[in-house]
Design an enzyme around this catalytic site. Sequence first.
Site, short mmCIF file in Angstrom:
data_model
loop_
_atom_site.label_atom_id
_atom_site.label_comp_id
_atom_site.label_asym_id
_atom_site.label_seq_id
_atom_site.Cartn_x
_atom_site.Cartn_y
_atom_site.Cartn_z
N TYR A 142 -2.64 -7.80 3.50
CA TYR A 142 -3.75 -8.25 4.33
C TYR A 142 -4.57 -9.34 3.68
O TYR A 142 -5.21 -10.13 4.36
CB TYR A 142 -4.67 -7.08 4.67
N ASP A 224 9.66 3.96 4.89
CA ASP A 224 10.46 4.10 6.12
C ASP A 224 10.86 5.55 6.34
O ASP A 224 10.77 6.08 7.46
CB ASP A 224 11.69 3.17 6.08
N ASP A 248 -1.46 0.95 7.81
CA ASP A 248 -1.80 0.55 9.18
C ASP A 248 -0.78 1.16 10.14
O ASP A 248 -1.13 1.75 11.16
CB ASP A 248 -1.80 -0.98 9.26
N ASP A 252 -1.07 4.82 12.63
CA ASP A 252 -0.92 4.81 14.09
C ASP A 252 0.11 5.86 14.51
O ASP A 252 -0.05 6.57 15.51
CB ASP A 252 -0.46 3.44 14.60
C1 IPM Z 1 -6.73 -0.79 12.07
C2 IPM Z 1 -6.55 -2.00 12.92
C3 IPM Z 1 -6.96 -3.23 12.12
C4 IPM Z 1 -5.99 -3.37 10.98
C5 IPM Z 1 -7.07 -4.53 12.93
C6 IPM Z 1 -8.02 -4.39 14.09
C7 IPM Z 1 -7.48 -5.68 12.05
O1 IPM Z 1 -5.26 -2.06 13.40
O2 IPM Z 1 -7.87 -0.55 11.62
O3 IPM Z 1 -5.76 -0.07 11.87
O4 IPM Z 1 -4.89 -3.95 11.13
O5 IPM Z 1 -6.31 -2.88 9.90
MG MG Z 2 -4.08 -0.39 12.92
#
Ligand code: IPM
Ligand code: MG
Length: 367
Positions: A142, A224, A248, A252
Amino acid sequence: MANPSLLILPGDGIGPEVMAEVRKVITWIGENRGTTFDVSEDLVGGAAYDAHGTALHDDTMAKAQEVDAVLLGAVGGPKYDNLDFSLKPERGLLRLRKEMDLYSNLRPAQCFDALADFSSLKKDIVAGLDIMIVRELTSGSYFGEPRGIFEEGNERVGINTHRYTESEIERAARSAFELALRRNKKVCSMEKANVMEAGILWREVVTEVAKDYPDVDLSHMYADNGAMQLVRAPKQFDVILTDNLFGDILSDCAAMLTGSLGMLPSASLGAPMDNGRPKALYEPVHGSAPDIAGQGKANPCACILSLAMALRYSFDMGEEASLVERAVEKVLADGVRTADLMQSEGETPVSTSEMGDAVVAALTALA
Ligand code: IPM
Ligand code: MG
């Protein structure tokens, strides 16, 4: 003693709606638990861009550095899709993370009993799930340099750098081990040491840090495989430690195990300030959800639970934090559902503000 201070940054999309419900909980705490917060509010993301031409004004950044904790709603929306990269709403959030040096991002994925049927996985695989992802948040792909889009010969090349120093890995690892001590004492560290040097270093440093935590059981997994294991048998995990980019994605994935993104809070913590509290920003995981913004459909629980994390990690109010969490659980057990938690057609969802009211009523009932 001065009141604890909280900077609220509602941001974009459903951010302002869910934050309005959080404010009800803050008010309830002031009236019923004797802690009044000094709450200030400011702009971030697209909202800040609309007002100031930047996703985070310097004054807001300065305020964020001064308060005891920041509570953020969400940033982003299609309206800003074509903005220059440096002006995009996300840059506001990334600047907060970087300048506050919030290196440890805690993302719990907990499956509420009342919601076990909502997961896309079978109920027995997720029922009772309680894992914590610790995502390194201030480095890696990042932020690594060099980065950019460059000319190379007769074509362009896009470059990002996956870079980690030992100290960056170490401090993230320590926060994962500390958390594990207060949980089930297991840390699984995820990287790609099979293909990336940064992954090899990550594994070495984490293994070294683990020596200071003999009571914690450390394992390593390629990221993975970690993704696969998360959907195959998620309950094998307690704390997952991973880098910014893998974190990230994996968070999710873990979030969806629980059935709804509308339920998940997060905390981003940095080093202790003079008052002993960690620099801290709390935010729901769900994002700005522009498709439902302004319609009263959003689920405020993730943002309310983010406040609970703030009570626990920034304000030493563990009792109140549990109370808020139990209130949310009670509301769900009572069958109160926002639109994201509808199971069959014919059910009537409550609105965002009705959900907030229900949580406040549950707080009163439980207190
Ligand atoms: C998260 C989001 C952020 C990230 C975005 C909004 C920049 O996806 O907090 O997971 O990629 O970190
Ligand atoms: Mg995210």
